[in-house]
Write an enzyme that holds these catalytic residues in place. Sequence first.
Site, mmCIF file in Angstrom:
data_model
loop_
_atom_site.group_PDB
_atom_site.id
_atom_site.type_symbol
_atom_site.label_atom_id
_atom_site.label_comp_id
_atom_site.label_asym_id
_atom_site.label_seq_id
_atom_site.Cartn_x
_atom_site.Cartn_y
_atom_site.Cartn_z
ATOM 1 C CG HIS A 27 7.983 -3.096 0.584
ATOM 2 N ND1 HIS A 27 8.541 -3.525 -0.608
ATOM 3 C CD2 HIS A 27 6.758 -2.589 0.261
ATOM 4 C CE1 HIS A 27 7.694 -3.275 -1.598
ATOM 5 N NE2 HIS A 27 6.615 -2.710 -1.097
ATOM 6 C CG HIS B 236 2.441 -5.475 -2.449
ATOM 7 N ND1 HIS B 236 3.638 -5.902 -1.909
ATOM 8 C CD2 HIS B 236 2.639 -4.189 -2.833
ATOM 9 C CE1 HIS B 236 4.515 -4.919 -1.976
ATOM 10 N NE2 HIS B 236 3.928 -3.862 -2.536
ATOM 11 C CG ASP C 75 2.514 -1.026 -0.486
ATOM 12 O OD1 ASP C 75 3.622 -1.441 -0.095
ATOM 13 O OD2 ASP C 75 2.213 -0.942 -1.695
ATOM 14 C CG HIS D 289 2.684 4.363 -1.641
ATOM 15 N ND1 HIS D 289 2.835 3.482 -0.590
ATOM 16 C CD2 HIS D 289 3.097 3.699 -2.751
ATOM 17 C CE1 HIS D 289 3.323 2.336 -1.043
ATOM 18 N NE2 HIS D 289 3.483 2.441 -2.347
#
Length: 305
Positions: free
Chosen positions: A79, A262, A266, A289
């Site tokens: 973030h 969101h 990311d 991720h």
Amino acid sequence: MEKQTTLSSVITFEGKGLHTGAYVHMTLCPAAANTGYVFRRTDLPNSPEVVADAHRVSFTQRGTVLTGDAGQTISTIEHLMSALRARSVDNCLVELDGPEVPILDGSAKPYVEQIDKVGKAELDAQRKYLVISQKVVYVEPDKGIRIIALPDETFAAQVNIAFDGSRCLANQWAQIEDLATEYDDICACRTFVFLHEIEPLLAMGLIKGGDLDNAIVFVEKELTPDQKTQVAKQLGRTDITIHPSGVLNDRDLQYSNEAARHKLLDLIGDLSLVGLPIKGRIIATRSGHGSNTAFARKLMDDFLS
């Protein structure tokens, strides 16, 4: 000629980490040209540093973790990195007295607000880019993950998410064409989790600092009164409610596609680990991720080596 930038002055934050639960003080410091993003653990002997580089990623379960030569880790950096990259801060030294970046409200908005408040300083060095000069494809067929990079004049990105069988999260997507003008509609979007994932994640030693103030919790099925009591106790609450959208504690979504936005937040943060701003168009499907940072390494290997 575009010049590199850094922060005009220091910025301080404090708060608990999402996964470790550790309370951390963090300072964002101006840095010299060509420094990039560097994390320094001031709580450890000799204050070891680690460069924010995709090849330093050591763990990607529910967050991106870097590990330095001294074995020091910096967790949940995505973030903060997203905010720095979106606001075109090229160089920053991040000092922490703990192992994890504070989660704050679960979005990048607090970081963006403070960066905007202090402003940026121009440095006497030319800004460099990672330029996508040809199509690049990354796939994980077993998970349905596909990330594509295409040549473009500037940075643009689209994220497509799908949670098969979910009653709360239909297939949705989010995109950004201009970081400078559109990121404000992305940065406030909060991290999220499904209620049924909480116990397994806690068993893995994760989300020790998670609560209803820093994450959206989606509830996939109706809860009995006894189940509600149990969940409330688990979350340190006396009672819970469930919004018609499926969000726990009547905390409605800011956007109908907040989850996809969101994921886009990311993606921007994870791709900042290439070390340079990107000129290219990224299209990511079912990414997380692990795939984001693997793709960042591929971009570095293809275009910077």
